[in-house]
Design a protein around this motif. Sequence first.
Motif, PDB file in Angstrom:
ATOM      1  N   ARG A 120       0.958  -1.441  -0.106  1.00  0.00           N
ATOM      2  CA  ARG A 120      -0.049  -0.005   0.062  1.00  0.00           C
ATOM      3  C   ARG A 120       0.598   1.443  -0.320  1.00  0.00           C
ATOM      4  O   ARG A 120       0.440   1.994  -0.884  1.00  0.00           O
ATOM      5  CB  ARG A 120      -1.059   0.255   1.040  1.00  0.00           C
ATOM      6  CG  ARG A 120      -2.328  -0.503   1.440  1.00  0.00           C
ATOM      7  CD  ARG A 120      -3.036  -0.681   2.418  1.00  0.00           C
ATOM      8  NE  ARG A 120      -4.148  -1.163   2.159  1.00  0.00           N
ATOM      9  CZ  ARG A 120      -4.498  -1.801   3.315  1.00  0.00           C
ATOM     10  NH1 ARG A 120      -5.061  -1.122   4.494  1.00  0.00           N
ATOM     11  NH2 ARG A 120      -5.805  -2.526   2.624  1.00  0.00           N
TER      12      ARG A 120
ATOM     13  N   ALA B 100      -5.430  -2.777  -4.083  1.00  0.00           N
ATOM     14  CA  ALA B 100      -6.126  -3.172  -4.389  1.00  0.00           C
ATOM     15  C   ALA B 100      -6.071  -4.334  -5.334  1.00  0.00           C
ATOM     16  O   ALA B 100      -7.210  -5.261  -5.399  1.00  0.00           O
ATOM     17  CB  ALA B 100      -7.290  -2.022  -5.287  1.00  0.00           C
TER      18      ALA B 100
ATOM     19  N   ASP C 202      -4.717   0.077   8.536  1.00  0.00           N
ATOM     20  CA  ASP C 202      -4.830   1.595   8.147  1.00  0.00           C
ATOM     21  C   ASP C 202      -4.575   2.140   8.436  1.00  0.00           C
ATOM     22  O   ASP C 202      -3.714   3.172   8.317  1.00  0.00           O
ATOM     23  CB  ASP C 202      -5.936   1.703   7.686  1.00  0.00           C
ATOM     24  CG  ASP C 202      -7.755   0.350   6.579  1.00  0.00           C
ATOM     25  OD1 ASP C 202      -6.838   0.223   5.773  1.00  0.00           O
ATOM     26  OD2 ASP C 202      -8.541   1.006   7.483  1.00  0.00           O
TER      27      ASP C 202
ATOM     28  N   ARG D  74      -7.189 -10.024   2.779  1.00  0.00           N
ATOM     29  CA  ARG D  74      -8.271  -9.256   3.796  1.00  0.00           C
ATOM     30  C   ARG D  74      -9.023 -10.090   4.717  1.00  0.00           C
ATOM     31  O   ARG D  74      -9.333  -9.023   5.651  1.00  0.00           O
ATOM     32  CB  ARG D  74      -8.970  -9.062   2.736  1.00  0.00           C
ATOM     33  CG  ARG D  74      -8.238  -8.609   0.956  1.00  0.00           C
ATOM     34  CD  ARG D  74      -8.491  -7.097   0.747  1.00  0.00           C
ATOM     35  NE  ARG D  74      -7.310  -6.319   0.031  1.00  0.00           N
ATOM     36  CZ  ARG D  74      -7.471  -5.544   0.221  1.00  0.00           C
ATOM     37  NH1 ARG D  74      -7.005  -4.351   0.583  1.00  0.00           N
ATOM     38  NH2 ARG D  74      -6.752  -4.294  -1.127  1.00  0.00           N
TER      39      ARG D  74
ATOM     40  N   GLU E  64      -2.656   2.012  -3.018  1.00  0.00           N
ATOM     41  CA  GLU E  64      -4.239   1.600  -3.078  1.00  0.00           C
ATOM     42  C   GLU E  64      -5.130   0.729  -3.894  1.00  0.00           C
ATOM     43  O   GLU E  64      -4.927  -0.060  -4.017  1.00  0.00           O
ATOM     44  CB  GLU E  64      -4.636   2.740  -1.911  1.00  0.00           C
ATOM     45  CG  GLU E  64      -4.433   3.502  -0.792  1.00  0.00           C
ATOM     46  CD  GLU E  64      -4.981   2.052   0.350  1.00  0.00           C
ATOM     47  OE1 GLU E  64      -5.780   0.764  -0.086  1.00  0.00           O
ATOM     48  OE2 GLU E  64      -4.415   1.728   1.130  1.00  0.00           O
ATOM     49  N   MET E  65      -4.437   1.822  -5.172  1.00  0.00           N
ATOM     50  CA  MET E  65      -5.083   0.811  -6.052  1.00  0.00           C
ATOM     51  C   MET E  65      -3.985  -0.621  -6.641  1.00  0.00           C
ATOM     52  O   MET E  65      -4.601  -1.558  -7.274  1.00  0.00           O
ATOM     53  CB  MET E  65      -4.827   1.786  -7.257  1.00  0.00           C
ATOM     54  CG  MET E  65      -6.425   2.859  -7.087  1.00  0.00           C
ATOM     55  SD  MET E  65      -6.365   3.768  -8.443  1.00  0.00           S
ATOM     56  CE  MET E  65      -6.168   2.780 -10.692  1.00  0.00           C
TER      57      MET E  65
END
Length: 166
Positions: free
Chosen positions: A112, A121, A140, A129, A117-118
């Motif tokens: 991250r 993901a 986070d 996850r 983030e993209m």
Amino acid sequence: MASPLQPTQLMTDSEQYIVVRNGRGKQLLDGVRAKALFSPVGSGGDRKAFVPGIVEQDLDGLLGVTPPRLWALPRWLGTVMARLLMRLGPTGAEFARSSIDYHLLRNLVRVRVTEGEMRAAACVPAHVRAVEACYGDVADRLTAKYTHARERNPELAKRPPPMRRL
């Protein structure tokens, strides 16, 4: 991994855990079964309290927040810390789970922070996850901490983080 080590034992003399994942592994284990001593797997402690602190300490070094000269402990202090962790940290199967959780969370935060983030993901699998969800907002919070540190100090973002400690 996570084999119990008694204070008077050498690592080479301690029990070892074996994970059999497929038929070939079962055949190999069957070949040495007569020479091995088998006992039930133990487990103790709480990895959920242990893992976030270890992840944060490791990321401090990996992402450049801690200067390299502070990455390694002197051998005597490392020995003391290892003994303390054996007594206070998770043991047995819970230690094995903590090791897996630690590596997954550390790598998630690192991706991250360094890739965005993209990218995270797109490339982080569902089982990571699921582990992340077990630790609440830890990933986070750490992502925000290290992203902010790299924004404040552009030198941290210029050099790629090391993959391992020297």
